[in-house]
Write a protein that holds these residues in place. Structure first.
Motif, PDB file in Angstrom:
ATOM      1  N   PRO A 169      56.041  56.941  44.154  1.00  9.77           N
ATOM      2  CA  PRO A 169      54.576  56.983  44.246  1.00  9.77           C
ATOM      3  C   PRO A 169      54.026  58.349  44.641  1.00  9.77           C
ATOM      4  CG  PRO A 169      55.414  54.996  45.285  1.00  9.77           C
ATOM      5  CD  PRO A 169      56.606  55.852  44.974  1.00  9.77           C
ATOM      6  N   ALA A 170      54.669  59.028  45.580  1.00 11.10           N
ATOM      7  CA  ALA A 170      54.164  60.331  46.016  1.00 11.10           C
ATOM      8  C   ALA A 170      54.185  61.335  44.864  1.00 11.10           C
ATOM      9  CB  ALA A 170      54.990  60.849  47.187  1.00 11.10           C
ATOM     10  N   ARG A 171      55.277  61.322  44.114  1.00 16.15           N
ATOM     11  CA  ARG A 171      55.361  62.256  42.981  1.00 16.15           C
ATOM     12  C   ARG A 171      54.335  61.905  41.909  1.00 16.15           C
ATOM     13  NH1 ARG A 171      60.431  63.168  38.810  1.00 16.15           N
ATOM     14  NH2 ARG A 171      59.628  65.088  37.840  1.00 16.15           N
ATOM     15  N   LEU A 172      54.199  60.608  41.621  1.00 18.75           N
ATOM     16  CA  LEU A 172      53.267  60.213  40.576  1.00 18.75           C
ATOM     17  C   LEU A 172      51.824  60.490  40.998  1.00 18.75           C
ATOM     18  CD1 LEU A 172      52.843  59.025  37.802  1.00 18.75           C
ATOM     19  CD2 LEU A 172      52.965  56.722  38.791  1.00 18.75           C
ATOM     20  N   ARG A 173      51.500  60.269  42.273  1.00 17.85           N
ATOM     21  CA  ARG A 173      50.156  60.598  42.751  1.00 17.85           C
ATOM     22  C   ARG A 173      49.867  62.084  42.597  1.00 17.85           C
ATOM     23  NH1 ARG A 173      51.055  56.522  46.757  1.00 17.85           N
ATOM     24  NH2 ARG A 173      51.991  58.091  48.151  1.00 17.85           N
ATOM     25  N   ASP A 174      50.867  62.916  42.871  1.00 22.45           N
ATOM     26  CA  ASP A 174      50.677  64.354  42.708  1.00 22.45           C
ATOM     27  C   ASP A 174      50.458  64.716  41.243  1.00 22.45           C
ATOM     28  OD1 ASP A 174      50.934  67.240  43.649  1.00 22.45           O
ATOM     29  OD2 ASP A 174      52.588  67.135  42.211  1.00 22.45           O
ATOM     30  N   GLU A 175      51.278  64.141  40.363  1.00 23.52           N
ATOM     31  CA  GLU A 175      51.192  64.482  38.943  1.00 23.52           C
ATOM     32  C   GLU A 175      49.875  64.010  38.329  1.00 23.52           C
ATOM     33  OE1 GLU A 175      53.128  66.352  37.265  1.00 23.52           O
ATOM     34  OE2 GLU A 175      55.028  66.417  38.371  1.00 23.52           O
ATOM     35  N   THR A 176      49.451  62.807  38.686  1.00 16.57           N
ATOM     36  CA  THR A 176      48.195  62.295  38.141  1.00 16.57           C
ATOM     37  C   THR A 176      46.988  62.955  38.797  1.00 16.57           C
ATOM     38  OG1 THR A 176      48.295  60.421  39.685  1.00 16.57           O
ATOM     39  CG2 THR A 176      49.151  60.076  37.452  1.00 16.57           C
ATOM     40  N   GLY A 177      47.061  63.138  40.131  1.00 14.08           N
ATOM     41  CA  GLY A 177      45.914  63.669  40.854  1.00 14.08           C
ATOM     42  C   GLY A 177      45.524  65.063  40.408  1.00 14.08           C
ATOM     43  N   ARG A 178      46.496  65.920  40.159  1.00 19.12           N
ATOM     44  CA  ARG A 178      46.139  67.287  39.772  1.00 19.12           C
ATOM     45  C   ARG A 178      45.658  67.380  38.328  1.00 19.12           C
ATOM     46  NH1 ARG A 178      50.597  70.148  37.646  1.00 19.12           N
ATOM     47  NH2 ARG A 178      52.607  69.072  37.772  1.00 19.12           N
ATOM     48  N   ARG A 179      45.763  66.282  37.604  1.00 19.84           N
ATOM     49  CA  ARG A 179      45.189  66.229  36.256  1.00 19.84           C
ATOM     50  C   ARG A 179      43.900  65.411  36.229  1.00 19.84           C
ATOM     51  NH1 ARG A 179      50.829  66.092  35.739  1.00 19.84           N
ATOM     52  NH2 ARG A 179      51.727  67.365  34.050  1.00 19.84           N
ATOM     53  N   GLY A 180      43.450  64.945  37.397  1.00 20.27           N
ATOM     54  CA  GLY A 180      42.220  64.158  37.460  1.00 20.27           C
ATOM     55  C   GLY A 180      42.372  62.756  36.930  1.00 20.27           C
ATOM     56  N   LEU A 181      43.578  62.183  37.012  1.00 21.59           N
ATOM     57  CA  LEU A 181      43.857  60.861  36.470  1.00 21.59           C
ATOM     58  C   LEU A 181      44.090  59.855  37.585  1.00 21.59           C
ATOM     59  CD1 LEU A 181      46.395  61.894  33.680  1.00 21.59           C
ATOM     60  CD2 LEU A 181      44.000  61.236  33.333  1.00 21.59           C
ATOM     61  N   ARG A 182      43.754  58.585  37.311  1.00 19.90           N
ATOM     62  CA  ARG A 182      44.081  57.494  38.213  1.00 19.90           C
ATOM     63  C   ARG A 182      44.656  56.333  37.409  1.00 19.90           C
ATOM     64  NH1 ARG A 182      40.009  56.086  42.901  1.00 19.90           N
ATOM     65  NH2 ARG A 182      41.909  54.993  43.487  1.00 19.90           N
ATOM     66  N   VAL A 183      45.419  55.482  38.079  1.00 16.68           N
ATOM     67  CA  VAL A 183      46.107  54.366  37.428  1.00 16.68           C
ATOM     68  C   VAL A 183      45.258  53.106  37.539  1.00 16.68           C
ATOM     69  CG1 VAL A 183      48.148  52.881  37.502  1.00 16.68           C
ATOM     70  CG2 VAL A 183      48.392  55.357  37.818  1.00 16.68           C
ATOM     71  N   SER A 184      45.099  52.423  36.416  1.00 21.67           N
ATOM     72  CA  SER A 184      44.301  51.188  36.388  1.00 21.67           C
ATOM     73  C   SER A 184      45.165  49.940  36.508  1.00 21.67           C
ATOM     74  CB  SER A 184      43.484  51.107  35.095  1.00 21.67           C
ATOM     75  OG  SER A 184      44.338  51.081  33.954  1.00 21.67           O
ATOM     76  N   ALA A 185      46.419  49.973  36.023  1.00 21.60           N
ATOM     77  CA  ALA A 185      47.231  48.752  35.993  1.00 21.60           C
ATOM     78  C   ALA A 185      48.683  49.072  35.697  1.00 21.60           C
ATOM     79  CB  ALA A 185      46.709  47.772  34.938  1.00 21.60           C
ATOM     80  N   GLY A 186      49.539  48.128  36.055  1.00 21.64           N
ATOM     81  CA  GLY A 186      50.915  48.090  35.596  1.00 21.64           C
ATOM     82  C   GLY A 186      51.083  46.961  34.595  1.00 21.64           C
ATOM     83  N   THR A 187      52.224  46.931  33.914  1.00 18.29           N
ATOM     84  CA  THR A 187      52.486  45.932  32.886  1.00 18.29           C
ATOM     85  C   THR A 187      53.871  45.338  33.061  1.00 18.29           C
ATOM     86  OG1 THR A 187      51.083  47.128  31.314  1.00 18.29           O
ATOM     87  CG2 THR A 187      52.609  45.509  30.398  1.00 18.29           C
ATOM     88  N   VAL A 188      53.962  44.014  32.889  1.00 15.98           N
ATOM     89  CA  VAL A 188      55.256  43.330  32.937  1.00 15.98           C
ATOM     90  C   VAL A 188      55.368  42.368  31.760  1.00 15.98           C
ATOM     91  CG1 VAL A 188      55.506  43.504  35.436  1.00 15.98           C
ATOM     92  CG2 VAL A 188      54.354  41.510  34.450  1.00 15.98           C
ATOM     93  N   PHE A 189      56.606  42.112  31.338  1.00 13.10           N
ATOM     94  CA  PHE A 189      56.903  41.090  30.344  1.00 13.10           C
ATOM     95  C   PHE A 189      57.559  39.909  31.053  1.00 13.10           C
ATOM     96  CE2 PHE A 189      56.311  44.689  27.621  1.00 13.10           C
ATOM     97  CZ  PHE A 189      55.865  44.168  26.406  1.00 13.10           C
TER      98      PHE A 189
END
Length: 322
Positions: free
Chosen positions: A79-99
């Motif tokens: 999560p920390a890495r993904l927050r950094d990668e998305t945050g510096r691009r101005g992106l946020r996560v809306s949902a996850g997906t499962v089958f």
């Protein structure tokens, strides 16, 4: 960036359908995003898919603020890495997906929950509040091999509905997420009859629906009518269109969904069906905040194809008021 929408749980009393706006109305209740799927990403790791950093760069460049996680393991799962990668691009996560394959009964629960808990944990850690749940396929997505009978028995329907309610309850209590079940081609929840049967048999206070406009049209459904009939159950939207001419050939030949996508059955708006503007206005008329996530479905594809499509699609949606 602002926090994610805080839509009431499905079945809340304020989810009443209002008059559908017309003309150039601003669709201010819809949060537009995109997903790895729109970059041809179907698997955690596949040499034909664009690298995850390129996806993040390009989805931000195309003008989207929101993304889904896509297949678990494609984007970083720390999560920390993904927050950094998305945050510096101005992106946020809306949902996850499962089958899931909940129609198979209690025997699959432990395996199902092991998968769901990983995705739900990352989804919550990213500040998202939705988990999109896709039923398992009844035929192989690549080979067309029949895996199961496409028609469920009454007992299997009971397993499906009670299992989904259990999943919704557990996900809400443990992770604070709401599920949105995604009708999907080549699954047991597909067109109008099976979607209505599923919704009528599940608790609206627990189980919401992810209306995918492309899949629903692929299976013969009318998205506007679904919103008008079951609006209180709509908790999430996926936006795409089908090419009716390609779809006619797919149906005539009995192609599974994977080869149909490779043939081009899904096309960028506004060239396909359903017309998205009436769907967007109907969703706006529900009077709640909803994510409306573009899912182009074009696996496999040339790595240079997705970005221009994504830019045109975002421009088109802005023209609709979203």
């Amino acid at each position: 960036m602002t926090a994610g929408p805080s839509a009431p749980a499905p079945g809340s009393p304020d989810r009443t359908v209002q008059a559908v706006p017309t003309g150039n109305a601003v669709l201010d209740r819809l949060r537009i995003g995109s997903a790895p799927d729109s970059w041809g990403v179907w698997f955690p790791d596949d040499e034909r898919q664009v690298p995850w950093r390129r996806f993040l760069d390009e989805v931000a460049d195309a003008g989207y603020d929101w993304i889904e996680l896509g297949p678990y393991g494609y984007l970083p799962t720390d999560p920390a890495r993904l927050r950094d990668e998305t945050g510096r691009r101005g992106l946020r996560v809306s949902a996850g997906t499962v089958f899931t394959a909940l129609h198979r009964g209690p025997a699959v629960w432990d395996e199902t929950w092991a998968q769901v808990s990983r995705v739900a944990g990352l989804t919550r850690a990213m500040g998202a509040r939705h988990l999109v749940v896709i039923p398992s396929f009844w035929r192989d997505d690549r080979t067309a091999e029949i895996i199961e009978d496409p028609v469920l028995t009454p007992e299997q329907w009971r397993h499906l509905t009670t299992g989904t309610e259990r999943l919704a309850r557990e996900v809400r209590e443990r992770y604070g997420l709401e599920i949105a079940v995604h009708p999907h081609a080549d699954t047991h929840i597909d067109g109008e009859e099976n979607v209505a049967r599923f919704l009528d048999a599940t608790d609206p206070a627990l189980v919401g629906l992810c209306l995918d406009t492309g899949h629903y049209a692929y299976c013969g459904g009318d998205s506007v009518r679904l919103i008008e009939t079951y609006g209180e159950r709509i908790g999430y939207l996926h936006l795409k269109q089908v090419d009716p001419e390609v779809l006619a050939g797919v149906v005539a030949e009995g192609l599974p969904f994977g080869p149909a996508v490779a043939r081009g059955v899904m096309r960028e708006p506004p060239g396909g069906l359903p017309a998205l503007e009436p769907v967007l206005h109907s969703a706006q008329g529900l009077g709640v905040d909803l994510f409306a996530i573009v899912e182009q479905d074009m696996y496999p594809c040339d790595p240079d194809r997705p970005l221009p499509v994504a830019r045109r699609t975002r421009r088109y949606l802005r023209g609709c008021g979203a």
